[in-house]
Design a protein around this motif. Structure first.
Motif, short mmCIF file in Angstrom:
data_model
loop_
_atom_site.label_atom_id
_atom_site.label_comp_id
_atom_site.label_asym_id
_atom_site.label_seq_id
_atom_site.Cartn_x
_atom_site.Cartn_y
_atom_site.Cartn_z
N ALA A 86 0.83 -1.20 0.00
CA ALA A 86 0.00 0.00 0.00
C ALA A 86 0.87 1.26 0.00
CB ALA A 86 -0.93 -0.01 1.22
N LEU A 87 1.94 1.25 0.80
CA LEU A 87 2.85 2.39 0.82
C LEU A 87 3.55 2.56 -0.53
CD1 LEU A 87 4.27 4.67 2.33
CD2 LEU A 87 5.91 2.99 3.21
N ALA A 88 3.93 1.45 -1.15
CA ALA A 88 4.55 1.52 -2.48
C ALA A 88 3.59 2.13 -3.49
CB ALA A 88 5.00 0.14 -2.93
N GLY A 89 2.30 1.78 -3.37
CA GLY A 89 1.30 2.36 -4.27
C GLY A 89 1.13 3.84 -4.07
N VAL A 90 1.12 4.27 -2.81
CA VAL A 90 1.00 5.71 -2.51
C VAL A 90 2.22 6.45 -3.03
CG1 VAL A 90 0.94 7.41 -0.63
CG2 VAL A 90 -0.49 5.35 -0.51
N ALA A 91 3.41 5.89 -2.82
CA ALA A 91 4.64 6.53 -3.29
C ALA A 91 4.67 6.62 -4.81
CB ALA A 91 5.85 5.76 -2.78
N ALA A 92 4.22 5.57 -5.50
CA ALA A 92 4.18 5.60 -6.97
C ALA A 92 3.20 6.66 -7.45
CB ALA A 92 3.81 4.23 -7.51
N THR A 93 2.07 6.79 -6.77
CA THR A 93 1.11 7.83 -7.12
C THR A 93 1.72 9.22 -6.95
OG1 THR A 93 -0.72 6.40 -6.41
CG2 THR A 93 -1.19 8.76 -6.63
N SER A 94 2.44 9.39 -5.85
CA SER A 94 3.12 10.67 -5.61
C SER A 94 4.14 10.96 -6.70
CB SER A 94 3.81 10.64 -4.24
OG SER A 94 4.56 11.80 -4.02
N ALA A 95 4.88 9.93 -7.14
CA ALA A 95 5.86 10.11 -8.21
C ALA A 95 5.20 10.51 -9.51
CB ALA A 95 6.68 8.83 -8.40
N ALA A 96 4.03 9.94 -9.78
CA ALA A 96 3.31 10.28 -11.01
C ALA A 96 2.86 11.74 -11.02
CB ALA A 96 2.10 9.36 -11.18
N LEU A 97 2.65 12.31 -9.83
CA LEU A 97 2.18 13.69 -9.72
C LEU A 97 3.31 14.68 -9.49
CD1 LEU A 97 -0.91 13.03 -7.39
CD2 LEU A 97 -0.93 13.38 -9.89
N ALA A 98 4.56 14.19 -9.40
CA ALA A 98 5.70 15.04 -9.02
C ALA A 98 5.87 16.21 -9.98
CB ALA A 98 6.98 14.20 -8.99
N GLN A 99 6.20 17.37 -9.40
CA GLN A 99 6.42 18.58 -10.17
C GLN A 99 7.86 19.08 -10.09
OE1 GLN A 99 3.95 19.85 -12.14
NE2 GLN A 99 2.81 18.03 -11.45
N THR A 100 8.63 18.52 -9.16
CA THR A 100 10.03 18.93 -9.00
C THR A 100 10.90 17.69 -8.90
OG1 THR A 100 9.95 18.98 -6.57
CG2 THR A 100 9.28 21.00 -7.75
N PRO A 101 12.21 17.81 -9.19
CA PRO A 101 13.10 16.66 -9.07
C PRO A 101 13.15 16.08 -7.66
CG PRO A 101 14.14 18.36 -10.41
CD PRO A 101 12.88 18.97 -9.83
N VAL A 102 13.18 16.95 -6.64
CA VAL A 102 13.25 16.47 -5.26
C VAL A 102 12.01 15.66 -4.91
CG1 VAL A 102 13.34 17.16 -2.84
CG2 VAL A 102 14.75 18.36 -4.53
#
Length: 477
Positions: A86-102
């Protein structure tokens, strides 16, 4: 009879879910490697960021293998499995929405760490649900999932990246999130829950002090390798800090514990285990080939992501065949099959270098011809992949052969961690050499690519010499 049939069916459902997890971990990395050039161009990811994106994912995965395995042992294995996915899924979702390199790099680090915590639960579940004589089939299924992901990942990544010139790479993380959430739901439904709750102070047995010392020490050593220390030389101060922290970790692990230490350092004194672990670390540098090859074919030669993915398919095919053959030969040939695998992989990488010499220049219209790439470099890729399959699985079997059952869990976690750290360090070292050579030669991709292949060959050669030393001084075991 009915209960027994349902129990057997449930075990294979668990094995199927574990296959999905193995596929997720491998295919995510394979797709991410293909997407790096596009990510760098669209989100402003520099050379350091590219290394953090790929090598950092492997590092985070490696750092969580042993703590994750311990957490599953002393807490609830199903809970760690489901919550990690579940945490991996949340993190992948966050990566898909990322707006900055950090934002992107941090999301990928969390994703890698979460998948690293889930991975040891698979071996633990197989130990729990299958009798010793039955485990061959589920382990074989994991090998199939790995081979399918390794072969399809680069192609799928290329297809998804080509969907949109600017945001196609985000679909990779969307797909990873969907698979992670699906696997978490299936795991919750099919993995049996422990009836007895964990004891009140279960967390003490995870060795939290050891976990903190290990993670802090490794990250302190890691940052100067990934960051541009020429611009910020003060970062080299972290190296002695990391060494001191890891020395403290070793002292802590050697002291008497109320429960058990995070890692059993005494395993390194077992000859077959110590040499096998060293081979696993050194051969981890081979996986840097995927990263530098993706950069070379796209940024250097100018191929599309799809073409680049197709060129990598021969590596996966060779790896799959090598894994099947190596698994069958491991107990009969012992370390000799490991040496054969390393030699085959070395020959394959050298063949790639030779084939690369005969590629046409970049200004030739034939330089983008897929048949030429498959004919000129494909043979070397097949051989190197075949050698990889012949090396990894037999090396694990031989390395674990003299480890007692009471130390098997800790031994497997340490071995996996060493290999993953070798992969991560190899990506950083080899890609750094690539970028340095590009700067020194004014953008000569041919020279840069050949430099990286020479470095990878050197690591494989050292691993081969260690395997041969074991063969000739102790026989095939």
């Amino acid at each position: 009879m009915g209960e027994g049939s349902r129990g057997r069916a449930r075990r294979w459902l668990v094995a199927a879910v574990c296959q999905v997890v193995v596929f997720l971990g491998t295919v995510t990395t394979a797709m991410l490697v293909i997407a790096v050039p596009q990510i760098a161009a669209t989100i402003g990811l520099g050379e350091d960021g590219q290394q953090w994106l790929v090598a950092g994912h492997a590092l985070a995965y490696a750092l969580m293998l042993v703590p994750g395995g311990r957490l599953g042992d002393v807490w609830r294995r199903r809970a760690v499995f489901v919550s990690g996915l579940a945490l991996a899924g949340v993190a992948a979702t966050s990566a898909a929405l990322a707006q900055t390199p950090v934002w992107l790099v941090l999301s990928v680090l969390v994703q890698g760490g979460a998948l690293g915590a889930v991975s040891p639960q698979i071996l633990g579940l197989f130990q729990q649900l299958f009798h010793k004589e039955e485990r061959g089939r589920p382990y074989g299924l994991l090998g199939v999932a790995f081979a399918v992901a390794l072969g399809s990942g680069p192609v799928l990544g290329g297809v998804l990246v080509d969907v949109s010139p600017e945001h196609g790479w985000r679909l990779i993380f969307v797909a990873a999130a969907a698979i992670a959430f699906l696997a978490a739901a299936l795991g919750f439904l099919v993995i049996p829950a422990l009836r007895a709750p964990p004891d009140r102070f279960w967390w003490r047995r995870t060795d939290p002090v050891g976990v903190v010392l290990f993670v802090v020490g490794m990250v302190a050593l890691w940052i100067p390798m990934v960051e541009e220390t020429a611009r910020t030389p003060v970062l080299w101060v972290l190296v002695p800090v990391g060494v001191l922290v890891l020395a403290g970790f070793v002292l802590w692990e050697r002291r008497p514990h109320r429960g058990s230490p995070l890692v059993d350092l005494g395993l390194l004194r077992v000859r077959s285990y110590g040499l096998g672990a060293l081979i696993a670390v050194l051969f981890g540098a081979y996986d840097a080939l995927y990263f530098v090859l993706a950069l070379y074919l796209q940024d250097g030669v100018g191929h599309s992501p799809i073409t680049t993915g197709l060129v990598m398919v021969p590596i996966a095919g060779g790896t799959a065949v090598g894994a099947v053959v190596g698994g069958r030969l491991a107990w009969r040939a012992g370390r000799r099959v490991v040496a054969l695998g390393l030699l085959t992989s070395l020959v394959g990488v050298v063949a790639v270098m030779i084939g690369d010499l005969f590629l046409p220049t970049f200004d030739s219209p034939h330089s983008a011809a897929l048949p030429l790439l498959l004919a000129g470099l494909g043979a070397g890729f097949v051989l190197s992949g075949l050698g990889s399959g012949l090396t990894n699985i037999p090396n694990q079997a031989v390395t674990m052969s003299q480890v007692s059952n009471t130390r098997a869990g800790s031994a497997a976690g340490m071995l996996q961690t060493g290999h993953r750290l070798g992969i991560s360090a190899g990506i950083v070292g080899v890609s750094s050499a690539l970028f340095v050579t590009l700067d020194r030669t004014g953008g000569d991709w041919l020279a840069a690519f050949r430099t990286t292949l020479l470095i990878i060959s050197a690591f494989i050669l050292v691993a081969l010499l260690i395997a041969l030393l074991d063969v000739f001084t102790r026989g095939n075991r």
